[in-house]
Motif scaffolding. Structure first.
Motif, mmCIF file in Angstrom:
data_model
loop_
_atom_site.group_PDB
_atom_site.id
_atom_site.type_symbol
_atom_site.label_atom_id
_atom_site.label_comp_id
_atom_site.label_asym_id
_atom_site.label_seq_id
_atom_site.Cartn_x
_atom_site.Cartn_y
_atom_site.Cartn_z
ATOM 1 N N ARG A 251 30.282 51.303 -0.104
ATOM 2 C CA ARG A 251 31.078 50.387 0.701
ATOM 3 C C ARG A 251 32.554 50.723 0.541
ATOM 4 N NH1 ARG A 251 27.577 44.746 -0.252
ATOM 5 N NH2 ARG A 251 25.584 45.690 0.383
ATOM 6 N N ASN A 252 33.213 50.907 1.687
ATOM 7 C CA ASN A 252 34.600 51.373 1.718
ATOM 8 C C ASN A 252 35.531 50.189 1.519
ATOM 9 O OD1 ASN A 252 36.833 52.939 2.013
ATOM 10 N ND2 ASN A 252 36.314 53.720 4.032
ATOM 11 N N GLU A 253 35.528 49.690 0.291
ATOM 12 C CA GLU A 253 36.251 48.460 -0.015
ATOM 13 C C GLU A 253 37.062 48.624 -1.292
ATOM 14 O OE1 GLU A 253 32.924 45.811 -0.188
ATOM 15 O OE2 GLU A 253 32.858 45.524 1.990
ATOM 16 N N GLY A 254 37.603 47.523 -1.776
ATOM 17 C CA GLY A 254 38.472 47.563 -2.937
ATOM 18 C C GLY A 254 37.736 47.852 -4.233
ATOM 19 N N ILE A 255 38.523 48.126 -5.269
ATOM 20 C CA ILE A 255 38.004 48.410 -6.608
ATOM 21 C C ILE A 255 38.519 47.335 -7.549
ATOM 22 C CG2 ILE A 255 38.046 50.058 -8.521
ATOM 23 C CD1 ILE A 255 38.379 52.290 -6.485
ATOM 24 N N SER A 256 37.626 46.811 -8.378
ATOM 25 C CA SER A 256 38.021 45.802 -9.361
ATOM 26 C C SER A 256 37.085 45.901 -10.550
ATOM 27 C CB SER A 256 37.953 44.399 -8.739
ATOM 28 O OG SER A 256 36.595 43.981 -8.608
ATOM 29 N N THR A 257 37.207 44.964 -11.466
ATOM 30 C CA THR A 257 36.310 44.960 -12.628
ATOM 31 C C THR A 257 34.872 44.652 -12.224
ATOM 32 O OG1 THR A 257 36.830 42.638 -13.064
ATOM 33 C CG2 THR A 257 38.122 44.316 -14.244
ATOM 34 N N GLN A 258 34.676 44.158 -10.988
ATOM 35 C CA GLN A 258 33.341 43.835 -10.512
ATOM 36 C C GLN A 258 32.910 44.669 -9.309
ATOM 37 O OE1 GLN A 258 32.814 39.620 -9.845
ATOM 38 N NE2 GLN A 258 34.010 39.067 -11.647
ATOM 39 N N HIS A 259 33.789 45.555 -8.823
ATOM 40 C CA HIS A 259 33.498 46.314 -7.607
ATOM 41 C C HIS A 259 33.775 47.801 -7.811
ATOM 42 C CE1 HIS A 259 34.395 42.192 -6.194
ATOM 43 N NE2 HIS A 259 33.522 42.448 -5.236
ATOM 44 N N ASN A 260 32.828 48.617 -7.371
ATOM 45 C CA ASN A 260 33.007 50.062 -7.298
ATOM 46 C C ASN A 260 32.478 50.493 -5.932
ATOM 47 O OD1 ASN A 260 33.744 52.534 -8.944
ATOM 48 N ND2 ASN A 260 31.711 53.130 -8.229
ATOM 49 N N PRO A 261 33.159 51.411 -5.232
ATOM 50 C CA PRO A 261 32.716 51.782 -3.882
ATOM 51 C C PRO A 261 31.294 52.338 -3.823
ATOM 52 C CG PRO A 261 34.948 52.541 -4.275
ATOM 53 C CD PRO A 261 34.432 52.055 -5.589
ATOM 54 N N GLU A 262 30.817 52.908 -4.917
ATOM 55 C CA GLU A 262 29.445 53.415 -5.001
ATOM 56 C C GLU A 262 28.741 52.614 -6.091
ATOM 57 O OE1 GLU A 262 27.147 57.656 -5.976
ATOM 58 O OE2 GLU A 262 29.320 57.489 -6.140
ATOM 59 N N PHE A 263 27.636 51.991 -5.744
ATOM 60 C CA PHE A 263 26.975 51.121 -6.716
ATOM 61 C C PHE A 263 25.468 51.148 -6.503
ATOM 62 C CE2 PHE A 263 27.990 48.700 -2.977
ATOM 63 C CZ PHE A 263 26.910 47.858 -2.768
ATOM 64 N N THR A 264 24.739 50.576 -7.460
ATOM 65 C CA THR A 264 23.276 50.627 -7.451
ATOM 66 C C THR A 264 22.692 49.233 -7.259
ATOM 67 O OG1 THR A 264 23.303 52.518 -8.944
ATOM 68 C CG2 THR A 264 21.227 51.340 -8.735
ATOM 69 N N MET A 265 21.724 49.158 -6.353
ATOM 70 C CA MET A 265 21.030 47.901 -6.095
ATOM 71 C C MET A 265 19.527 48.110 -6.250
ATOM 72 S SD MET A 265 23.063 45.341 -4.937
ATOM 73 C CE MET A 265 22.118 44.372 -3.769
ATOM 74 N N LEU A 266 18.862 47.075 -6.701
ATOM 75 C CA LEU A 266 17.415 46.974 -6.548
ATOM 76 C C LEU A 266 17.190 46.085 -5.332
ATOM 77 C CD1 LEU A 266 14.376 46.945 -7.267
ATOM 78 C CD2 LEU A 266 14.869 44.983 -8.741
ATOM 79 N N GLU A 267 16.493 46.615 -4.321
ATOM 80 C CA GLU A 267 16.213 45.815 -3.134
ATOM 81 C C GLU A 267 14.714 45.808 -2.909
ATOM 82 O OE1 GLU A 267 18.308 45.255 1.214
ATOM 83 O OE2 GLU A 267 19.419 45.854 -0.567
ATOM 84 N N PHE A 268 14.144 44.618 -2.698
ATOM 85 C CA PHE A 268 12.700 44.526 -2.526
ATOM 86 C C PHE A 268 12.354 43.486 -1.464
ATOM 87 C CE2 PHE A 268 14.015 41.877 -6.073
ATOM 88 C CZ PHE A 268 13.362 40.666 -5.889
ATOM 89 N N TYR A 269 11.209 43.714 -0.812
ATOM 90 C CA TYR A 269 10.746 42.861 0.287
ATOM 91 C C TYR A 269 9.275 42.551 0.090
ATOM 92 C CZ TYR A 269 15.211 43.675 2.340
ATOM 93 O OH TYR A 269 16.574 43.691 2.535
ATOM 94 N N GLN A 270 8.925 41.290 0.306
ATOM 95 C CA GLN A 270 7.551 40.846 0.128
ATOM 96 C C GLN A 270 7.114 40.055 1.349
ATOM 97 O OE1 GLN A 270 6.752 38.758 -3.536
ATOM 98 N NE2 GLN A 270 4.919 37.757 -2.706
ATOM 99 N N ALA A 271 6.080 40.550 2.025
ATOM 100 C CA ALA A 271 5.541 39.852 3.184
ATOM 101 C C ALA A 271 4.811 38.589 2.753
ATOM 102 C CB ALA A 271 4.602 40.764 3.963
ATOM 103 N N TYR A 272 4.785 37.608 3.641
ATOM 104 C CA TYR A 272 4.035 36.359 3.479
ATOM 105 C C TYR A 272 4.593 35.454 2.390
ATOM 106 C CZ TYR A 272 1.011 39.320 6.235
ATOM 107 O OH TYR A 272 0.537 40.174 7.202
ATOM 108 N N THR A 273 5.874 35.610 2.068
ATOM 109 C CA THR A 273 6.531 34.661 1.173
ATOM 110 C C THR A 273 7.848 34.244 1.803
ATOM 111 O OG1 THR A 273 7.119 34.201 -1.134
ATOM 112 C CG2 THR A 273 7.807 36.335 -0.238
ATOM 113 N N ASP A 274 8.622 33.410 1.107
ATOM 114 C CA ASP A 274 9.926 32.978 1.593
ATOM 115 C C ASP A 274 10.904 32.939 0.438
ATOM 116 O OD1 ASP A 274 9.240 30.765 0.126
ATOM 117 O OD2 ASP A 274 9.135 29.384 1.826
ATOM 118 N N TYR A 275 12.084 32.352 0.690
ATOM 119 C CA TYR A 275 13.112 32.384 -0.345
ATOM 120 C C TYR A 275 12.743 31.554 -1.565
ATOM 121 C CZ TYR A 275 15.319 27.854 1.051
ATOM 122 O OH TYR A 275 15.613 26.542 1.320
ATOM 123 N N GLN A 276 11.922 30.527 -1.372
ATOM 124 C CA GLN A 276 11.472 29.758 -2.525
ATOM 125 C C GLN A 276 10.565 30.606 -3.414
ATOM 126 O OE1 GLN A 276 12.451 26.880 -3.456
ATOM 127 N NE2 GLN A 276 13.443 25.972 -1.667
ATOM 128 N N GLY A 277 9.668 31.386 -2.796
ATOM 129 C CA GLY A 277 8.817 32.282 -3.578
ATOM 130 C C GLY A 277 9.632 33.323 -4.318
#
Length: 478
Positions: A251-277
């Motif tokens: 993300r072409n954004e600012g840099i701070s103690t909590q932000h780096n332009p290149e970062f790592t995420m875990l992203e996951f998707y589950q069918a047949y559930t919702d945000y409560q699940g």
């Protein structure tokens, strides 16, 4: 010639001396029997009497200290953040090996064959019977390299930080264990790990500015992904009901103690559930990750104990303390007054539709969507929602974002026709989530800055003469 260049030239001369003794300045394969941490774990508690049978070991490491005393001496070798003492005696090794010991520099890498014993002071040590030279250091270690504190050097020359600060090594080993824990937990629940494009013709899945690149053969601009979301949801449409990706985002954004332009995420998707699940699943993921890396659900971050076994849940309106606030005003009030105070692990749920273009509306109040974010230590470390799976509503949301873009919002979402086409084939009810690996690692390793947990954070160029140029000059002007 500067002092630094003189020391470099001295090290180069010493390389020649090492080779004159019959060693290679940049040696060969060396098969050690155990790592230094393994030796300390296996023998660290044994007494001198228990070591009387002289257990044979073969170790390798970087020279951290040298103490020469005539016909004998000591040195410490460091490996994987831990060190062991080596005792070198002239009549216990060959003549050339003792001569090698006499010209070793701090930072050289050597191998040692010998046996374990305890010195008169009780320190576990290796009595050297053979020395092997493995690699010559050319640059002098910083004066305080036993605890390198210069932040600029630590981030810019991470290799030096890892050599000098065992705690830094532990941070990145812990980071790997966090990822392994999350991966194992998801796979135990039937999730499949996948990979999605880093270069995309359209960027999406988040509200952010992208980095732009160009493909020469196809003559087209591409964007480094800001999130893998829309590709992962295409897989849900295709019948992969549980998918995840440990992904690099840009993300072409600012840099701070909590932000780096290149970062790592875990992203996951589950069918047949919702945000409560997903709230229930997230609480389990975080709790187990803390146990796996810290041995407890309670961890300390910057002097405060955080309980990963007790995650609070409240709506954004409850957190803001004003049930009348809606839309952007609610978000602004929350971010200004509440977010920095969310220290204990907390799920904040039910967000205004204006800031959630990919989330499903709440059936009881269409002004809000079924979304939650995870806050710990005043930081947002996760974002999740019930996925919008109505293609007509999704188109309306995209059009709303386009209007925001035309009004000057450069981070507003783009229209993605192919994603709408995929949705039109039918996407089951789905919950999706992203967890920031870097921020989670900050908390679980008690690190103040995101740069402490990213091996090579983005920095401005340093603008000084590099080692390659110095070597070239020395070769030209011996």
């Amino acid at each position: 010639m500067s002092l630094e260049d003189e020391l470099l030239e001295q090290r180069l001369r010493r390389s020649s001396e090492i080779e004159a003794l019959g060693f290679r300045a940049y040696g060969q394969r060396f098969d050690f029997t155990r790592t230094i941490p393994q030796i300390l774990a296996a023998y660290g508690a044994k007494t001198a009497e228990e070591l009387a049978d002289k257990p044979q070991v073969r170790i390798a490491g970087r020279v951290q200290t040298i103490r020469r005393m005539g016909k004998a001496g000591f040195m410490h070798l460091m490996q994987w953040g831990e060190r062991v003492q080596v005792y070198v005696r002239k009549d216990a090794v060959s003549e050339k090996e003792f001569a090698l010991y006499q010209i070793l520099d701090l930072g050289d890498i050597v191998g040692v064959d010998g046996y374990l014993f305890r010195t008169r002071t009780g320190e576990l040590s290796v009595h050297a019977e053979k020395l092997t030279f493995l690699s010559k250091i050319l640059l002098t270690m910083p004066e305080k390299w036993h605890g390198l504190e210069d932040v600029e050097i630590r981030y810019r020359q991470r290799y030096l930080d890892l050599i000098a600060n065992p705690e830094s090594q532990k941070i990145f080993v812990t980071r790997a264990r966090i990822i392994a824990s999350l991966r194992q937990q998801l796979e135990e629940r039937g999730f499949v790990e996948v990979e999605t494009p880093m270069m995309q013709p359209l960027y999406g899945g988040a509200v952010a500015r992208p980095f732009v690149t160009h493909h020469n053969t196809l003559d087209m601009d591409l964007y480094l992904r800001i999130a893998p979301e829309l590709y992962l949801k295409r897989l849900i449409v295709g019948g992969l009901d549980r998918v995840y990706e440990i992904n690099r985002n840009f993300r072409n954004e600012g840099i701070s103690t909590q932000h780096n332009p290149e970062f790592t995420m875990l992203e996951f998707y589950q069918a047949y559930t919702d945000y409560q699940g997903l709230m229930d699943l997230s609480a389990e993921l975080l709790k187990q990750a803390a146990i796996d890396v810290a041995g407890s659900t309670v961890v300390e971050y910057q002097g405060t104990k955080l309980d990963f076994g007790n995650v609070r849940r409240m709506s954004m309106q409850e957190a803001a303390g004003d049930a009348t606030l809606k839309g952007l005003a609610l978000v602004e009030a929350f971010e200004r007054n509440v977010e920095p105070k969310l220290i204990q692990p907390t799920f904040i749920y039910d967000y205004p539709v204006e800031v959630s273009p990919l989330s499903k509306n709440k059936a009881t109040d269409p002004a809000f969507v079924e979304r939650f974010e995870i806050y710990i230590a005043g930081m947002e470390i996760g974002n999740a929602y019930t996925e919008l799976n109505d293609p007509q509503e999704q188109r309306r949301r995209f059009e709303m974002q386009l209007a925001m873009r035309e009004a000057g919002d450069e981070e507003a979402h783009q229209m993605d026709e192919d994603y709408l086409r995929a949705m039109s084939y039918g996407m089951p009810p789905t919950g999706g989530e992203g967890i920031g690996i870097d921020r989670l690692t900050m908390i679980l390793t008690n690190s103040k800055s995101i740069r402490d947990v990213i091996l090579f954070p983005l920095l401005r160029p340093e603008g000084e003469i590099g080692i390659a140029e110095k070597l070239r000059r020395l070769a030209r002007d011996p």
